[in-house]
Write an enzyme that holds these catalytic residues in place. Structure first.
Site, short mmCIF file in Angstrom:
data_model
loop_
_atom_site.label_atom_id
_atom_site.label_comp_id
_atom_site.label_asym_id
_atom_site.label_seq_id
_atom_site.Cartn_x
_atom_site.Cartn_y
_atom_site.Cartn_z
N ALA A 54 0.82 -1.20 0.00
CA ALA A 54 0.00 0.00 0.00
C ALA A 54 0.86 1.26 0.00
CB ALA A 54 -0.94 0.00 1.21
N CYS A 86 1.92 -12.54 -0.14
CA CYS A 86 1.17 -13.73 -0.57
C CYS A 86 2.08 -14.80 -1.14
CB CYS A 86 0.13 -13.36 -1.63
SG CYS A 86 -0.92 -12.01 -1.11
N TYR A 125 -17.18 -20.63 -24.50
CA TYR A 125 -17.34 -22.09 -24.53
C TYR A 125 -16.50 -22.70 -25.63
CZ TYR A 125 -18.99 -26.52 -26.24
OH TYR A 125 -19.01 -27.81 -26.70
N TRP A 151 -22.60 -25.63 -21.16
CA TRP A 151 -23.08 -24.64 -20.18
C TRP A 151 -21.98 -24.53 -19.14
CZ3 TRP A 151 -28.05 -22.29 -19.69
CH2 TRP A 151 -29.03 -22.73 -20.60
N ARG A 153 -28.67 -20.91 -13.04
CA ARG A 153 -29.94 -21.37 -13.59
C ARG A 153 -30.71 -22.18 -12.56
NH1 ARG A 153 -29.19 -25.44 -18.35
NH2 ARG A 153 -29.77 -26.96 -16.77
#
Lengths: 463, 463
Positions: free
Chosen positions: B19, B52, B435, B443, B451
């Site tokens: 930061a 990290c 896809y 999907w 869905r």
């Protein structure tokens, strides 16, 4: 032809692949066999297969054709009470009498009455009437039968030299398949760079990678004909010369297979696709259409487009089936998202590219960003390039393209989701995406690209 | 202490990691050395390193500590005209006199005047005053110096048995590191399942995978103390028993390192973090803060949260630096997105989990979906589970979690982008994501999960 007064309503589905059988299955979820009879007519031998898997079948990444078939006719009959007639072609639709004329493999013709009709007639390959395209050794890769034939030809005839005509997704994937099978591969494409749905600066990276894999890439070469000997293909001709070929694959794109619908009087749009609304209704009452044969709404250009892709066919078919069954569902358009890989190189795009954005009347700016896919110090970090287009003034994202190596391309989904929501690049730059060294640099590449575009004219050019 | 009338304005940065140095670099982009003097004070020896990356240094996935350092003090001096004093601790801030008291490694104390002050004091490990935690062989993994010390201990002392206290991200990543180094690893966690930011049903999958990797996972065991012999740790004690340990890593989380700011009279929020607005301004004029020491806005709960993560620290620091330099930038909050992997198992989350959603007052529904990561027939397809939470009635997405194997977890970014935009699961289900068989089933799993949740109570339960 006479139907009993108490007959169940009947749904006839023309085309037994992704869109048609998704619609049939979904209609069945809503209406049981006692409420709805379902008959599907399929010209070929196979139902519900993954056309996108064909190059992997040829390359032997996938072992058998059966693996590409999601559900066969017997499964539809037993589990869904959907009767499928394969090798049966619908040759005419009569909207007044509400019948479909069906011709079986044995030449027998029946008239099939329908209450609801689902049209899922797919796409037709563009072959530009190439002289000699009927020679042995020349293939399309449109249907599973095509894929099986190409693979058998490679297995049995042992071709050494392949020419692929067309440098789009299918062309690239077939190049990979043939490289994997040990063939010498030449790719002839009529555009300035392969992958014409990318901008040329991004397509150039694809060309360089293909060349690095040993593919002989010829751009700006339109194929004018094929030379054959004894009925078997020997060479491909372009304005620049003749290239020897033991096998030729034609991958020059497709157009919507809307001839049957057009002949029936259904409304056809400017792309040649059947016009449907968001519920997949055609211009005729009780007639639905979905998949490669329709045109759909592009959410960014707001123009109709015809995009042949299995994932749209599945979604649209499901929407149609829900509505046929009495439910309510909408297909809310496409972004033109696409993704592929060639021997480790990953390529993806969504939204509008530069020429599409120009054509749609947008004033826009672009930014390209080269970054690592993981933290630079983490093993396996590879390079990727992200290119973004944003509207001038508003900063609204218009499209994105990614070319890179492992773990690069699926990031297109972030861009697609941002596009779906009309985000600006400024908004995008601040998003809270997943960060850990094995997955991403501390600023994900798509965020840096968005930031770069957002900060145009931002900080003074110093330091 | 006296400053010349024509002195340049001076920015003092307290804390030389992500930061602080992002802020300093960005302020420099806006204001050249002739306009702004920048001094950064760093307690440790290193600047701008990837905290990290520490577990990967210990596991020898990353070879040297230097690879984790993005920019060292010499680089800041030469390339950015930013002077950095390492091993120099800021011990007090006087907001009236506008000075920072700095104590160097040699004990010398100076008063550093500032016009603008950037506070980036990071996080403080939670160690719960564990008896015996000062024994040799007991480590935190907070700073790069910690990471170097752990690695040296493993290299030189050859511990055979490791106990990790805390089953969060750091705990999991250290488990992976020690497994890679050939140690027997026991993980003691106080919660019902590891990864407490996941719901227990998802955390259970992480536990099972850890167990499968040979890690001895002990849940619901709070560590009460450490036993040592001759000043060196020998065992970890919990209510359930005592576990032998040649090395112990404490990964019990962190709190904002806001003590210095609190003592100076800056406003501190309910999380213990420094209160900042979207421009990273604290409650005092000309005093800014960013990174692990601040609290920030959670976009879904709308409550302040303190989340220690390098990517937020970088973004917030950059926002602060832009504003310090005279530009305009905002940090628009977080979603709590996080991602990690343990020996091939990938874990990710975003938004609210069930207990967080309850606490925030949401009524919600959930759906879980198990799917393959690629087309099922494509080699390398592995399993993943997606869990989604959506608000009742509105269907607005509240959060998502993913556990799976290769290529599963980065899909969290689609969920994060959807959350960022306040999408409903119904909208999400129709999205145009990439896809192709090597990348996704037809999907995408996140679409099917959306869905499934969208269709709650949709189609009648039949067929």
């Amino acid at each position: 032809m006479e139907r009993a007064v108490n007959a169940r309503p009947r749904l006839v589905v023309v085309g037994g692949d992704a869109a048609g059988m998704s619609a049939a299955s979904q209609a069945r979820r809503w209406r049981g066999p006692e409420d709805l009879e379902i008959l599907a007519l399929e010209r070929g031998r196979h139902t519900s297969y993954s056309a996108c898997g064909i190059p992997y079948l040829v390359g032997k990444t996938v072992s058998t054709a059966e693996e590409l078939v999601a559900r066969d006719p017997a499964t539809f009959a037993e589990k869904y009470a959907i009767s499928v007639r394969t090798e049966t072609e619908a040759t005419a639709i009569d909207l007044d009498r509400r019948t479909v004329t069906a011709r079986g493999a044995d030449g027998s013709v029946t008239e099939e009455p329908f209450d609801q009709l689902m049209i899922a007639t797919g796409a037709v390959p563009l072959r530009a009437d190439l002289p000699g395209a009927d020679a042995e050794g020349v293939f399309g890769v449109q249907t599973l039968a095509d894929g099986i034939a190409v693979r058998a030809f490679v297995d049995e005839e042992r071709p050494e030299t392949a020419v692929i005509v067309g440098g789009g997704y299918i062309g690239l994937e077939m190049a990979e398949a043939f490289v994997q099978r040990g063939l010498r591969v030449l790719l002839a494409d009529s555009g300035p760079e392969p992958m014409g749905t990318l901008d040329p600066d991004m397509g150039a990276q694809v060309r360089e990678a293909l060349t690095g894999m040993g593919v002989d890439v010829r751009q700006c070469e339109r194929v004018t004909g094929l030379r054959s000997e004894g009925g078997r293909v020997r060479a491909v001709r372009t304005a620049a010369g003749e290239y020897p070929a033991d096998i030729v694959v034609l991958g020059m794109g497709v157009r919507p297979g809307s001839d049957l619908a057009r002949a029936a009087g259904l409304r056809i749009g400017p792309t040649g696709g059947i016009v449907v609304d968001a519920r997949m209704r055609t211009s005729a009452e009780g007639v639905w259409a979905a998949g490669d044969c329709v045109e759909t709404f592009h959410r960014i250009s707001r123009a109709p487009v015809a995009i042949a892709l299995g994932t749209h066919a599945n979604k649209q078919g499901r929407v149609a089936g829900t509505n046929i069954g009495g439910g309510y569902a909408r297909f809310d358009g496409v972004l033109g998202t696409a993704i592929t890989k060639v021997c480790g190189l990953e390529v993806a795009r969504t939204g509008l590219n530069e020429s599409q954005a120009h054509a749609a009347g947008f004033a826009f700016e672009t930014a390209s960003l080269r970054s690592t896919t993981r933290a630079g110090y983490y093993p396996g970090a590879t390079w990727m390039t992200v290119k973004l287009l944003a509207e001038q003034r508003t900063g609204r994202l218009l499209g994105g393209q990614i070319v890179g190596w492992e773990n690069a391309a699926k990031r297109i989904d972030v861009l697609a989701t941002a596009l779906w929501n009309g985000m600006t690049v400024e908004d995008m730059a601040g998003m809270d995406l997943g960060y850990a060294p094995p997955f991403s640099p501390v600023w994900d590449p798509v965020l840096i690209a968005a930031r770069k575009l957002a900060e145009r004219g931002g900080p003074p050019a110093r330091g």
